[in-house]
Write a protein that holds these residues in place. Sequence first.
Motif, PDB file in Angstrom:
ATOM      1  N   MET A 209     -78.558 151.846 -66.130  1.00 39.33           N
ATOM      2  CA  MET A 209     -79.736 151.241 -65.512  1.00 39.33           C
ATOM      3  C   MET A 209     -79.523 149.756 -65.302  1.00 39.33           C
ATOM      4  O   MET A 209     -78.721 149.143 -66.000  1.00 39.33           O
ATOM      5  CB  MET A 209     -80.942 151.393 -66.441  1.00 39.33           C
ATOM      6  N   ALA A 210     -80.274 149.188 -64.356  1.00 40.00           N
ATOM      7  CA  ALA A 210     -80.344 147.733 -64.275  1.00 40.00           C
ATOM      8  C   ALA A 210     -81.722 147.298 -64.769  1.00 40.00           C
ATOM      9  O   ALA A 210     -81.865 146.816 -65.881  1.00 40.00           O
ATOM     10  CB  ALA A 210     -80.062 147.240 -62.866  1.00 40.00           C
ATOM     11  N   CYS A 211     -82.781 147.548 -63.973  1.00 34.58           N
ATOM     12  CA  CYS A 211     -84.086 146.997 -64.357  1.00 34.58           C
ATOM     13  C   CYS A 211     -84.784 147.784 -65.459  1.00 34.58           C
ATOM     14  O   CYS A 211     -85.420 147.217 -66.322  1.00 34.58           O
ATOM     15  CB  CYS A 211     -84.991 146.867 -63.136  1.00 34.58           C
ATOM     16  N   PHE A 213     -87.408 149.572 -65.001  1.00 36.37           N
ATOM     17  CA  PHE A 213     -88.834 149.778 -64.702  1.00 36.37           C
ATOM     18  C   PHE A 213     -89.088 150.272 -63.282  1.00 36.37           C
ATOM     19  O   PHE A 213     -90.199 150.173 -62.776  1.00 36.37           O
ATOM     20  CB  PHE A 213     -89.660 148.517 -65.022  1.00 36.37           C
ATOM     21  N   GLY A 214     -88.042 150.803 -62.632  1.00 39.14           N
ATOM     22  CA  GLY A 214     -88.270 151.533 -61.380  1.00 39.14           C
ATOM     23  C   GLY A 214     -87.905 150.834 -60.094  1.00 39.14           C
ATOM     24  O   GLY A 214     -87.949 151.448 -59.024  1.00 39.14           O
ATOM     25  N   ALA A 215     -87.535 149.557 -60.158  1.00 44.43           N
ATOM     26  CA  ALA A 215     -87.369 148.793 -58.919  1.00 44.43           C
ATOM     27  C   ALA A 215     -86.000 148.935 -58.253  1.00 44.43           C
ATOM     28  O   ALA A 215     -85.889 148.905 -57.036  1.00 44.43           O
ATOM     29  CB  ALA A 215     -87.657 147.312 -59.177  1.00 44.43           C
ATOM     30  N   CYS A 216     -84.949 149.077 -59.041  1.00 45.85           N
ATOM     31  CA  CYS A 216     -83.604 148.954 -58.446  1.00 45.85           C
ATOM     32  C   CYS A 216     -83.014 150.260 -57.950  1.00 45.85           C
ATOM     33  O   CYS A 216     -82.088 150.256 -57.149  1.00 45.85           O
ATOM     34  CB  CYS A 216     -82.647 148.277 -59.416  1.00 45.85           C
ATOM     35  N   LEU A 217     -83.521 151.386 -58.432  1.00 40.35           N
ATOM     36  CA  LEU A 217     -83.027 152.702 -58.039  1.00 40.35           C
ATOM     37  C   LEU A 217     -81.588 152.972 -58.467  1.00 40.35           C
ATOM     38  O   LEU A 217     -80.879 153.759 -57.848  1.00 40.35           O
ATOM     39  CB  LEU A 217     -83.175 152.922 -56.517  1.00 40.35           C
ATOM     40  N   ALA A 218     -81.122 152.321 -59.525  1.00 37.90           N
ATOM     41  CA  ALA A 218     -79.759 152.559 -60.006  1.00 37.90           C
ATOM     42  C   ALA A 218     -79.651 153.897 -60.726  1.00 37.90           C
ATOM     43  O   ALA A 218     -78.590 154.497 -60.756  1.00 37.90           O
ATOM     44  CB  ALA A 218     -79.317 151.433 -60.943  1.00 37.90           C
ATOM     45  N   CYS A 219     -80.737 154.385 -61.327  1.00 39.47           N
ATOM     46  CA  CYS A 219     -80.660 155.544 -62.227  1.00 39.47           C
ATOM     47  C   CYS A 219     -81.254 156.810 -61.625  1.00 39.47           C
ATOM     48  O   CYS A 219     -81.723 157.684 -62.342  1.00 39.47           O
ATOM     49  CB  CYS A 219     -81.353 155.211 -63.545  1.00 39.47           C
ATOM     50  N   THR A 220     -81.213 156.926 -60.311  1.00 42.55           N
ATOM     51  CA  THR A 220     -81.806 158.087 -59.642  1.00 42.55           C
ATOM     52  C   THR A 220     -81.089 159.385 -60.002  1.00 42.55           C
ATOM     53  O   THR A 220     -79.873 159.417 -60.111  1.00 42.55           O
ATOM     54  CB  THR A 220     -81.739 157.868 -58.123  1.00 42.55           C
ATOM     55  N   ARG A 229     -86.446 158.767 -60.784  1.00 43.27           N
ATOM     56  CA  ARG A 229     -85.802 157.677 -61.504  1.00 43.27           C
ATOM     57  C   ARG A 229     -85.827 158.024 -62.988  1.00 43.27           C
ATOM     58  O   ARG A 229     -86.903 158.281 -63.537  1.00 43.27           O
ATOM     59  CB  ARG A 229     -86.549 156.363 -61.251  1.00 43.27           C
ATOM     60  N   LYS A 232     -88.232 155.766 -64.800  1.00 45.82           N
ATOM     61  CA  LYS A 232     -89.651 155.717 -64.466  1.00 45.82           C
ATOM     62  C   LYS A 232     -90.313 157.082 -64.579  1.00 45.82           C
ATOM     63  O   LYS A 232     -91.251 157.255 -65.343  1.00 45.82           O
ATOM     64  CB  LYS A 232     -89.805 155.154 -63.040  1.00 45.82           C
TER      65      LYS A 232
ATOM     66  N   ASP B  29     -93.555 148.624 -58.441  1.00 46.61           N
ATOM     67  CA  ASP B  29     -93.129 148.528 -59.843  1.00 46.61           C
ATOM     68  C   ASP B  29     -93.422 147.150 -60.422  1.00 46.61           C
ATOM     69  O   ASP B  29     -93.855 147.020 -61.554  1.00 46.61           O
ATOM     70  CB  ASP B  29     -91.645 148.873 -59.951  1.00 46.61           C
ATOM     71  N   ARG B  59     -74.474 153.677 -60.510  1.00 48.12           N
ATOM     72  CA  ARG B  59     -74.676 152.821 -59.344  1.00 48.12           C
ATOM     73  C   ARG B  59     -74.661 151.339 -59.710  1.00 48.12           C
ATOM     74  O   ARG B  59     -74.867 150.504 -58.832  1.00 48.12           O
ATOM     75  CB  ARG B  59     -76.028 153.144 -58.702  1.00 48.12           C
ATOM     76  N   VAL B  60     -74.509 151.032 -60.971  1.00 41.93           N
ATOM     77  CA  VAL B  60     -74.558 149.620 -61.371  1.00 41.93           C
ATOM     78  C   VAL B  60     -73.502 149.309 -62.426  1.00 41.93           C
ATOM     79  O   VAL B  60     -73.229 150.124 -63.300  1.00 41.93           O
ATOM     80  CB  VAL B  60     -75.973 149.230 -61.870  1.00 41.93           C
ATOM     81  N   ILE B  71     -76.276 151.230 -54.527  1.00 38.05           N
ATOM     82  CA  ILE B  71     -77.386 152.184 -54.479  1.00 38.05           C
ATOM     83  C   ILE B  71     -77.211 153.117 -53.274  1.00 38.05           C
ATOM     84  O   ILE B  71     -77.491 154.291 -53.360  1.00 38.05           O
ATOM     85  CB  ILE B  71     -78.751 151.444 -54.400  1.00 38.05           C
ATOM     86  N   LEU B 269     -84.668 141.953 -61.314  1.00 34.23           N
ATOM     87  CA  LEU B 269     -84.345 143.166 -62.076  1.00 34.23           C
ATOM     88  C   LEU B 269     -84.146 142.870 -63.554  1.00 34.23           C
ATOM     89  O   LEU B 269     -84.369 143.725 -64.400  1.00 34.23           O
ATOM     90  CB  LEU B 269     -83.081 143.820 -61.509  1.00 34.23           C
TER      91      LEU B 269
END
Lengths: 244, 303
Positions: A209-211, A213-220, A229, A232, B29, B59-60, B71, B269
């Motif tokens: 993950m990065a954020c 809290f749902g904003a970056c979409l890295a963990c989809t 997510r 989230k 968010d 992705r990160v 992403i 972020l």
Amino acid sequence: MRGQEIFNVKQNYKLADAVYRMELEGNASSVTAAGQFVNVKTSGFYLRRPFSVCDFSENSLTIVYKTAGKGTEAFSRVKPGEKLDVLVGLGNGYSLDKSGERPLLIGGGVGIPPLYGLAKRLAAQGREVNVVLGFNTASEIFLEKDFRALGVGVTVTTVDGSYGKKGLVTDVLGSFSYTHHYTCGPRAMLKAVYEKTTGGGSYSLEERMACGFGACLACTCKTTYGHARVCKEGPVFEKEDLVW
Amino acid sequence: MVNLKVNLAGMILDNPVIPSSGTFGYGLDHARYYDLNILGSIAIKGTTLNPRFGNPTPRVAECASGAVCSIGLQNPGVDEVVKTLLPELKKYYRKKVIANACGFSAEEFAEVAARFDASDSVGIIEVNVSCPNVESGLSFGSYPNTVYEVTKKVRKRVKKAVFVKLSPMVADIKEIACAAEEAGADGVTLINAAPAMRIDLKTKKPVLANKKGGLSGKALFPVALRCVYDVYGAVKIPVVGVGGISSAEDVIEMMYAGATAVGVGAENLVEPFACKKIIEELPAAAERCGLVNLADATGAAHR
């Protein structure tokens, strides 16, 4: 309501090979369910580090974590009295309502900590709780005594047979009768649990993950209802939602 | 009292701080953390014509003073954004947003931009010809002729202001910006994430599933600053400066280089309150720099 809080480090000590326990004091009122996580700033590192919550109260958090890289190694050297910047109360945890009378909790390695907070709450509701804890070897075992102190049934497995039952957590599942299962651990373990269990189950997934809290979409991840997510909509997903 | 207002191609912003596309989702968010109405505007997540899952995970990856992300333009498609997400954002944000339009052909860019043009929630359309994480993403932004072609096609379909978001990974970013200006762009946004990667020492494999990604975070700031400085001297249209901004001082420095407004990216972020803190610190920082009107900072390094 989740937020950003400063926590005071009360304790941070080694529990087993590469596994540490950190106890924090501060406003943890936004943590409402076992299985939620926090995202912690670590001095000298750009991204925060997400950790599942092992146990919590209104004004305390316990994190049990494994060192896996430079960030978590630095985290293990944090001293009591230091202050940590924490995004708290993230994600959706385990639902106690799904438990039924005889819940079975299945944890593997560093996936075990959130199940402690869950077992404590299920036991407090008078449920007949059984816990299966899987490790590679005896020197990696942690939290076993804590689970036993809750008065729940505890079965430990080790891959090399150096403690408890030899084998994987899935080797012992057949001996339990359960109304719902809750699980957290490596993806391969979760998939094996998915295949060898019956009835409803709640699965906690892990993803970089990065954020948090749902904003970056890295963990989809993909679910039966579409993209989700992990941070989230998860990290806990129901068995019927999972896509492998 | 310092006046923070800036005029970005006819859109008056209460202050120059805009969360950058891809670091703020569709605003929902961050709305859980603070009142979004303090923001100059919001650049929403890059949006394509059709829904996209994006790239596989991980992705990160982290790096010194930043992160490398890939992403892959995950988004629900422009129609869903216009019909559902922008009205939802309207509940938390009453001002107009900057819509980030992406595509895999000049026609797709134009179609997405046209659908955003029809939305009352949108003030400016940002054409993203510089995503480093999809095949063909960067190819549009790498050459003056393709930037010209995409911008021209978008321009024909759009009444609102059009900004073109550019990559630092080009031979001469001034040439690219001039091509956008000639094709009718009302401004340029510089820069997108820089192509980058990390390799895991144990597995000997790239950390990201997509192997490569885009560098963002504090490490990008001096790179972005140089691009804004160069482009400000080459075009007449306004520049939005983006890359590694994490403080009110960074905002002013970026404006000195030539930015009319700034994008705050990856900092959103790691610090959900980043834009709020920067906006709150701006008046004092501007005062220390002797600024009465913050807008006067734009291009100061060139005078």
